[in-house]
Scaffold this motif. Structure first.
Motif, short mmCIF file in Angstrom:
data_model
loop_
_atom_site.label_atom_id
_atom_site.label_comp_id
_atom_site.label_asym_id
_atom_site.label_seq_id
_atom_site.Cartn_x
_atom_site.Cartn_y
_atom_site.Cartn_z
N GLY A 107 0.95 -1.63 -0.04
CA GLY A 107 0.21 0.03 0.06
C GLY A 107 0.56 1.64 -0.42
N LYS A 108 2.36 1.06 -0.12
CA LYS A 108 2.80 2.53 -0.39
C LYS A 108 3.33 3.72 -1.04
N SER A 109 1.89 2.54 -2.71
CA SER A 109 2.28 3.64 -3.62
C SER A 109 0.37 4.61 -3.72
N THR A 110 -0.49 4.21 -2.79
CA THR A 110 -1.33 4.98 -1.98
C THR A 110 -1.13 5.52 -1.65
N LEU A 111 -0.80 5.44 -0.66
CA LEU A 111 -0.60 6.24 0.64
C LEU A 111 -0.13 7.40 0.28
N THR A 112 1.76 7.14 -1.21
CA THR A 112 1.67 8.86 -1.71
C THR A 112 0.95 9.00 -2.10
N ASN A 113 -0.11 8.68 -3.03
CA ASN A 113 -0.67 9.62 -3.50
C ASN A 113 -1.77 10.14 -2.39
#
Length: 317
Positions: A30-36
């Motif tokens: 979930g790293k990319s979703t959290l970044t966005n």
């Protein structure tokens, strides 16, 4: 980390903070979703398939009191190819240069060997605060979330990490995203802004366009394909002789796979799948760039490119 610095700080309040935070975790944590979610815009591609992030994308969160620069890295994993080794090198290089590290662990999955492997690597990094982030709480029950918070605390004790914070978050639902931003900002040094106001990422547009195409191509495909698919944007040019009020950007890109059978998967029957990929990618690119786009896609075979140093270099790794 080198960064462009604005020339004037006359309007910066006392106590302003700025610095870098890095999200780590096994693939699909979930790293990319959290970044966005933190940036408030799509700057990192997301997919249900593991190992979709190939580049360390910097997302920039602008606040009146701080500037938080998020480094979204590929998932750390036990590498099986030269590409895998290079992606891991990117992750470790990012860890060495940030002010705070966020370790993402999904709430709906038991802590496994991959999480322990990363935690042991993090334990060797001294002096950098580490925040444990239990992600995807919207996909878990309250009991699961509670059990995972305890398990994360126990993991820290086992490997020798003293967590600066342990925080549950849902990037999809927006739960505690603002709290996480506060916790990360609190660990940054006093500093003027590192990037101009309004800038959301320092990733080149051409790279982001290639990533959006790859994201569209990964939707609904077999497990083997994500690791074998690479995209290069060969050309991005405004169409000549267009009226000023009707611009058109020509984008020509190549999707590389490792085998002929994979090429057939990407293209689909009579080219139907590639047309669908192009349509979805074009909508995302137009939203990113704010201009109409003509997107032309081709699919080529680059045999075993993940293991070939020359081909990896040509494809930008």
């Amino acid at each position: 980390m080198d960064s462009p610095t604005p020339s004037s700080y006359s309007d910066i309040p006392d106590g302003y903070r700025a610095g870098f935070a890095c999200f780590v975790g096994r693939p699909n944590a979930g790293k990319s979703t959290l970044t966005n979610a933190l940036v408030g815009a799509k700057i990192a591609i997301t997919s249900g398939r593991p190992q979709t992030t190939r580049h360390t994308v910097r997302g920039i969160v602008h606040r009146p009191d701080a500037q938080l620069v998020l480094v979204d890295t590929p998932g750390l994993h036990r590498p099986r190819t030269l590409l895998g080794e290079r992606l891991n090198d990117q992750v470790r290089a990012a860890w060495a240069e940030v002010d705070v590290i966020g370790f993402c662990i999904p709430a709906d999955q038991k802590i496994g060997p991959g999480d322990t492997y990363i935690a042991k690597e993090l334990a060797a990094i001294r002096g950098t605060p580490k925040v444990a982030i239990v992600t995807k709480t919207d996909a878990a029950t309250r009991q699961q979330v509670g059990e995972q918070l305890l398990a994360v605390a126990e993991l820290g004790e086992t490997v020798g990490i003293e967590w600066a914070e342990i925080v549950p978050v849902s990037a999809v639902a927006g739960d505690q995203v603002a709290l996480l931003a506060d916790l990360l900002v609190g660990r940054l040094p006093r500093s003027p802004p590192l990037y101009p106001g309004g800038e959301l990422t320092d990733e080149p547009e051409q790279v982001m366009v290639g990533e959006l195409i790859r994201e569209a191509a990964l939707e609904g495909v077999r497990d083997e394909l994500p690791h074998s698919l690479a995209v290069t944007v060969e050309e991005m040019l405004p169409r000549e002789n267009r009226p000023k009020d009707k611009p058109l950007l020509d984008v020509h890109a190549i999707l590389y796979v490792e085998r002929q059978s994979q090429k057939a998967i990407v293209i689909g029957t009579g080219g139907s799948r590639l047309r669908d990929v192009g349509s979805r990618a074009r909508q995302q690119i137009e939203a990113l760039l704010g201009t109409p786009v003509f997107l032309e896609l081709h699919v080529k075979v680059a045999k075993d490119w993940q293991r070939d140093p020359k081909q990896l270099q040509r494809l930008g790794f």
